[in-house]
Design a protein around this motif. Structure first.
Motif, PDB file in Angstrom:
ATOM      1  N   ASN A   1       9.499  66.818  57.849  1.00 47.24           N
ATOM      2  CA  ASN A   1       8.127  66.592  58.312  1.00 47.24           C
ATOM      3  C   ASN A   1       7.377  65.639  57.382  1.00 47.24           C
ATOM      4  OD1 ASN A   1       6.341  67.034  60.407  1.00 47.24           O
ATOM      5  ND2 ASN A   1       5.238  68.607  59.293  1.00 47.24           N
ATOM      6  N   SER A   2       8.084  64.630  56.889  1.00 46.25           N
ATOM      7  CA  SER A   2       7.506  63.629  55.992  1.00 46.25           C
ATOM      8  C   SER A   2       7.542  62.264  56.665  1.00 46.25           C
ATOM      9  CB  SER A   2       8.327  63.533  54.701  1.00 46.25           C
ATOM     10  OG  SER A   2       8.313  64.743  54.014  1.00 46.25           O
ATOM     11  N   PRO A   3       6.557  61.405  56.351  1.00 47.55           N
ATOM     12  CA  PRO A   3       6.567  60.052  56.918  1.00 47.55           C
ATOM     13  C   PRO A   3       7.694  59.205  56.320  1.00 47.55           C
ATOM     14  CG  PRO A   3       4.432  60.573  55.910  1.00 47.55           C
ATOM     15  CD  PRO A   3       5.373  61.657  55.551  1.00 47.55           C
ATOM     16  N   ILE A   4       8.202  58.323  57.150  1.00 47.49           N
ATOM     17  CA  ILE A   4       9.245  57.384  56.733  1.00 47.49           C
ATOM     18  C   ILE A   4       8.800  55.991  57.153  1.00 47.49           C
ATOM     19  CG2 ILE A   4      11.670  56.694  56.949  1.00 47.49           C
ATOM     20  CD1 ILE A   4      12.218  59.538  58.040  1.00 47.49           C
ATOM     21  N   VAL A   5       8.860  55.043  56.224  1.00 44.18           N
ATOM     22  CA  VAL A   5       8.674  53.648  56.593  1.00 44.18           C
ATOM     23  C   VAL A   5      10.086  53.082  56.747  1.00 44.18           C
ATOM     24  CG1 VAL A   5       8.473  52.830  54.196  1.00 44.18           C
ATOM     25  CG2 VAL A   5       7.563  51.446  56.044  1.00 44.18           C
ATOM     26  N   VAL A   6      10.316  52.396  57.845  1.00 42.86           N
ATOM     27  CA  VAL A   6      11.642  51.836  58.119  1.00 42.86           C
ATOM     28  C   VAL A   6      11.550  50.324  57.991  1.00 42.86           C
ATOM     29  CG1 VAL A   6      13.536  51.638  59.769  1.00 42.86           C
ATOM     30  CG2 VAL A   6      12.185  53.753  59.671  1.00 42.86           C
ATOM     31  N   LEU A   7      12.330  49.784  57.062  1.00 42.90           N
ATOM     32  CA  LEU A   7      12.424  48.337  56.883  1.00 42.90           C
ATOM     33  C   LEU A   7      13.642  47.835  57.633  1.00 42.90           C
ATOM     34  CD1 LEU A   7      11.728  48.027  53.038  1.00 42.90           C
ATOM     35  CD2 LEU A   7      10.095  47.840  54.926  1.00 42.90           C
ATOM     36  N   LYS A   8      13.584  46.591  58.101  1.00 41.05           N
ATOM     37  CA  LYS A   8      14.742  45.987  58.765  1.00 41.05           C
ATOM     38  C   LYS A   8      14.958  44.589  58.207  1.00 41.05           C
ATOM     39  CE  LYS A   8      12.604  43.745  62.734  1.00 41.05           C
ATOM     40  NZ  LYS A   8      13.149  42.421  62.535  1.00 41.05           N
ATOM     41  N   ASP A   9      16.213  44.180  58.168  1.00 46.56           N
ATOM     42  CA  ASP A   9      16.484  42.813  57.723  1.00 46.56           C
ATOM     43  C   ASP A   9      16.200  41.848  58.868  1.00 46.56           C
ATOM     44  OD1 ASP A   9      18.671  43.141  59.398  1.00 46.56           O
ATOM     45  OD2 ASP A   9      20.168  42.737  57.863  1.00 46.56           O
ATOM     46  N   ASP A  10      16.143  40.566  58.547  1.00 43.83           N
ATOM     47  CA  ASP A  10      15.781  39.551  59.544  1.00 43.83           C
ATOM     48  C   ASP A  10      16.789  39.451  60.684  1.00 43.83           C
ATOM     49  OD1 ASP A  10      13.475  38.985  58.146  1.00 43.83           O
ATOM     50  OD2 ASP A  10      14.313  37.230  57.132  1.00 43.83           O
ATOM     51  N   ALA A  11      18.042  39.806  60.422  1.00 40.59           N
ATOM     52  CA  ALA A  11      19.075  39.730  61.455  1.00 40.59           C
ATOM     53  C   ALA A  11      19.122  40.994  62.316  1.00 40.59           C
ATOM     54  CB  ALA A  11      20.441  39.495  60.797  1.00 40.59           C
ATOM     55  N   ASP A  12      18.251  41.973  62.012  1.00 35.17           N
ATOM     56  CA  ASP A  12      18.271  43.256  62.717  1.00 35.17           C
ATOM     57  C   ASP A  12      19.619  43.954  62.583  1.00 35.17           C
ATOM     58  OD1 ASP A  12      15.775  43.903  63.656  1.00 35.17           O
ATOM     59  OD2 ASP A  12      16.043  42.941  65.608  1.00 35.17           O
ATOM     60  N   SER A  13      20.303  43.738  61.456  1.00 35.57           N
ATOM     61  CA  SER A  13      21.614  44.359  61.286  1.00 35.57           C
ATOM     62  C   SER A  13      21.569  45.600  60.409  1.00 35.57           C
ATOM     63  CB  SER A  13      22.615  43.357  60.705  1.00 35.57           C
ATOM     64  OG  SER A  13      22.211  42.951  59.415  1.00 35.57           O
ATOM     65  N   THR A  14      20.484  45.790  59.664  1.00 37.02           N
ATOM     66  CA  THR A  14      20.365  46.945  58.778  1.00 37.02           C
ATOM     67  C   THR A  14      18.925  47.431  58.742  1.00 37.02           C
ATOM     68  OG1 THR A  14      22.142  46.097  57.372  1.00 37.02           O
ATOM     69  CG2 THR A  14      20.728  47.780  56.418  1.00 37.02           C
ATOM     70  N   TYR A  15      18.766  48.736  58.868  1.00 38.36           N
ATOM     71  CA  TYR A  15      17.462  49.374  58.709  1.00 38.36           C
ATOM     72  C   TYR A  15      17.529  50.262  57.470  1.00 38.36           C
ATOM     73  CZ  TYR A  15      16.797  48.166  63.672  1.00 38.36           C
ATOM     74  OH  TYR A  15      16.694  47.511  64.873  1.00 38.36           O
ATOM     75  N   LEU A  16      16.463  50.221  56.677  1.00 39.54           N
ATOM     76  CA  LEU A  16      16.393  51.036  55.467  1.00 39.54           C
ATOM     77  C   LEU A  16      15.219  51.998  55.585  1.00 39.54           C
ATOM     78  CD1 LEU A  16      17.285  51.689  52.531  1.00 39.54           C
ATOM     79  CD2 LEU A  16      15.645  49.930  51.792  1.00 39.54           C
ATOM     80  N   PRO A  17      15.493  53.313  55.715  1.00 39.17           N
ATOM     81  CA  PRO A  17      14.400  54.288  55.747  1.00 39.17           C
ATOM     82  C   PRO A  17      13.993  54.670  54.327  1.00 39.17           C
ATOM     83  CG  PRO A  17      16.485  55.392  56.188  1.00 39.17           C
ATOM     84  CD  PRO A  17      16.796  53.921  55.994  1.00 39.17           C
ATOM     85  N   ILE A  18      12.681  54.696  54.085  1.00 41.54           N
ATOM     86  CA  ILE A  18      12.159  55.109  52.787  1.00 41.54           C
ATOM     87  C   ILE A  18      11.098  56.175  53.047  1.00 41.54           C
ATOM     88  CG2 ILE A  18      10.954  54.413  50.681  1.00 41.54           C
ATOM     89  CD1 ILE A  18      12.046  51.597  51.090  1.00 41.54           C
ATOM     90  N   TRP A  19      11.315  57.364  52.514  1.00 40.47           N
ATOM     91  CA  TRP A  19      10.367  58.450  52.668  1.00 40.47           C
ATOM     92  C   TRP A  19       9.165  58.172  51.785  1.00 40.47           C
ATOM     93  CZ3 TRP A  19      15.123  58.644  54.243  1.00 40.47           C
ATOM     94  CH2 TRP A  19      15.494  59.509  55.273  1.00 40.47           C
ATOM     95  N   VAL A  20       7.976  58.326  52.360  1.00 40.92           N
ATOM     96  CA  VAL A  20       6.740  58.026  51.632  1.00 40.92           C
ATOM     97  C   VAL A  20       5.764  59.192  51.781  1.00 40.92           C
ATOM     98  CG1 VAL A  20       7.005  55.522  51.925  1.00 40.92           C
ATOM     99  CG2 VAL A  20       5.652  56.816  53.577  1.00 40.92           C
ATOM    100  N   GLY A  21       4.749  59.189  50.961  1.00 43.02           N
ATOM    101  CA  GLY A  21       3.711  60.203  51.053  1.00 43.02           C
ATOM    102  C   GLY A  21       2.789  59.933  52.230  1.00 43.02           C
TER     103      GLY A  21
END
Length: 161
Positions: free
Chosen positions: A19-39
């Motif tokens: 139940n925590s927020p996640i910011v999801v980053l993506k690379d320019d090629a849309d080949s990788t998403y990186l989830p980072i849990w944030v406050g």
């Protein structure tokens, strides 16, 4: 210096397990998403900027942007450059007329500032290699939820508040 991969924000979501927020980053090629849990407060600061919501008074990241502008300093980029013990680390790169600075930051604060200053976001290749990432074939909402539910807490790669 490690290779850096340009990333943008794919979006914000809520981890159904923690139940925590996640910011999801993506690379320019849309080949990788990186989830980072944030406050929650950092997620709110990111969401406000993503949705172009103006607040009646400056938020912390708006204040920092204003201070930098007053000092004629520019955020040139932010880099998520470390992952140690499930905690992400970031740097804010700033140029002023007299010198260049690199400031340690939590990734969420660096991202919130990058959004406000239109600075590019990068992630070190070594971080992407080490972190749990999502590939596009996993990226449907249902499959991401299933992926999150199968993870153990030590797999999250989230940073501690």
């Amino acid at each position: 210096m490690s290779e850096e991969v340009a990333m943008t924000i794919k979006g914000l979501m809520l981890d159904p397990v923690a139940n925590s927020p996640i910011v999801v980053l993506k690379d320019d090629a849309d080949s990788t998403y990186l989830p980072i849990w944030v406050g929650i407060f950092e997620a709110n600061a990111i969401a406000l900027e993503l949705e172009s919501v103006e607040t009646p008074r400056p938020m912390t990241h708006d204040l920092l942007k204003s201070v930098l502008s007053t000092l004629e300093a520019v955020v040139t980029r932010i880099v998520i450059d470390g992952l140690r013990e499930n905690t992400f680390y970031a740097k804010i790169h700033i140029d002023s007329s007299s010198r260049s600075l690199t400031i340690d930051s939590r990734p969420s604060d660096a991202i919130a500032l990058a959004l406000r200053t239109k600075a590019p976001i990068f992630v070190a290749r070594s971080v992407l290699d080490e972190a749990r990432t999502i590939k596009p074939d996993q990226a449907s909402e249902d499959s991401v939820k299933k992926w999150l539910e199968q993870m153990r807490p030590e797999d999250f790669g989230k940073y501690e508040m």
